[in-house]
Design an enzyme around this catalytic site. Structure first.
Site, PDB file in Angstrom:
ATOM      1  N   CYS A  72       9.308 -20.374  61.745  1.00  0.00           N
ATOM      2  CA  CYS A  72       9.922 -19.081  62.060  1.00  0.00           C
ATOM      3  C   CYS A  72      10.290 -19.082  63.536  1.00  0.00           C
ATOM      4  O   CYS A  72       9.489 -19.523  64.367  1.00  0.00           O
ATOM      5  CB  CYS A  72       8.917 -17.968  61.759  1.00  0.00           C
ATOM      6  SG  CYS A  72       9.547 -16.320  62.094  1.00  0.00           S
TER       7      CYS A  72
ATOM      8  N   HIS B 226      12.022 -15.213  52.949  1.00  0.00           N
ATOM      9  CA  HIS B 226      11.366 -15.215  54.267  1.00  0.00           C
ATOM     10  C   HIS B 226      11.967 -14.114  55.148  1.00  0.00           C
ATOM     11  O   HIS B 226      11.231 -13.347  55.787  1.00  0.00           O
ATOM     12  CB  HIS B 226      11.537 -16.602  54.909  1.00  0.00           C
ATOM     13  CG  HIS B 226      11.030 -16.722  56.315  1.00  0.00           C
ATOM     14  ND1 HIS B 226      10.039 -17.617  56.674  1.00  0.00           N
ATOM     15  CD2 HIS B 226      11.374 -16.076  57.472  1.00  0.00           C
ATOM     16  CE1 HIS B 226       9.801 -17.496  57.981  1.00  0.00           C
ATOM     17  NE2 HIS B 226      10.606 -16.594  58.489  1.00  0.00           N
ATOM     18  N   GLU B 227      13.297 -14.022  55.170  1.00  0.00           N
ATOM     19  CA  GLU B 227      13.956 -13.016  56.015  1.00  0.00           C
ATOM     20  C   GLU B 227      13.718 -11.608  55.485  1.00  0.00           C
ATOM     21  O   GLU B 227      13.523 -10.670  56.254  1.00  0.00           O
ATOM     22  CB  GLU B 227      15.460 -13.302  56.142  1.00  0.00           C
ATOM     23  CG  GLU B 227      15.805 -14.629  56.805  1.00  0.00           C
ATOM     24  CD  GLU B 227      15.045 -14.878  58.096  1.00  0.00           C
ATOM     25  OE1 GLU B 227      14.846 -13.930  58.884  1.00  0.00           O
ATOM     26  OE2 GLU B 227      14.625 -16.031  58.317  1.00  0.00           O
TER      27      GLU B 227
ATOM     28  N   HIS C 265      10.638 -10.202  56.757  1.00  0.00           N
ATOM     29  CA  HIS C 265      10.715  -9.668  58.129  1.00  0.00           C
ATOM     30  C   HIS C 265      11.089  -8.180  58.118  1.00  0.00           C
ATOM     31  O   HIS C 265      10.639  -7.423  58.981  1.00  0.00           O
ATOM     32  CB  HIS C 265      11.751 -10.427  58.966  1.00  0.00           C
ATOM     33  CG  HIS C 265      11.246 -11.708  59.553  1.00  0.00           C
ATOM     34  ND1 HIS C 265      10.215 -11.752  60.479  1.00  0.00           N
ATOM     35  CD2 HIS C 265      11.636 -12.997  59.374  1.00  0.00           C
ATOM     36  CE1 HIS C 265      10.004 -13.024  60.835  1.00  0.00           C
ATOM     37  NE2 HIS C 265      10.841 -13.790  60.178  1.00  0.00           N
TER      38      HIS C 265
HETATM   39 NI    NI Z   1      10.983 -15.847  60.403  1.00  0.00          NI
END
Ligand code: NI
Length: 159
Positions: A87, A129-130, A133
């Protein structure tokens, strides 16, 4: 604009929907893409630069840069896979993360056009993954506690 690092509270907060997709939104998307490229990453989300809005970008090998605004995950596969993730907010460390192998989602692009994407492999992983966030979740939050502690310790030693 700069990428916030582990320990910054913004990374733990949930982002809010983009109200209107305007020229400013498109400019933000461009800035995110530039920063992602500079960091040699394959994804970057608004909260990582302190913009608490539901927007992220991806650019995986063999694909073009993509912009996702106000994404909704419609489906994920029961089948999972394990793959090494890093990341841009936790530079220098990587760990295997288990995620669904496939994802179907709906979002808007920087032109305000709605689209649906069904994907698997590395793009599915980047998207998930995004998306995390936007929910204030980091990939290390998906590790077992002992493993997370080891990764964080390693990250701190490297700083
Ligand atoms: Ni990330």
């Amino acid at each position: 604009m700069e990428i916030l690092l582990l320990g910054n509270e913004a990374l733990k907060q949930k982002a809010v929907p983009v109200k209107n997709i305007t020229a400013e939104t498109a400019r933000l998307a461009d800035q995110l893409i530039d920063l992602m490229h500079k960091g040699k990453g394959i994804g970057l989300a608004g909260p990582q630069v302190g913009v608490m809005e539901r927007i992220f970008v991806t650019h995986v090998t063999g694909d073009e840069p993509r912009v996702f605004i106000n994404p909704s995950i419609l489906e994920t596969s029961e089948q999972t896979s394990k793959y090494e993730e890093g990341c841009l907010s936790i530079p220098g460390v990587w760990a295997d993360v288990v995620r669904p192998e496939k994802v179907k989602l709906q979002a808007w692009n920087e032109k305000g056009r709605a689209f649906t994407l069904e994907t698997s492999g590395i793009l599915a992983r980047a998207v998930l993954h995004e998306y995390d966030h936007l929910e204030g979740v980091l990939f290390i939050d998906r590790l077992s506690e002992p493993k997370r502690n080891r990764v964080v310790a390693k990250y701190k030693r490297r700083r």
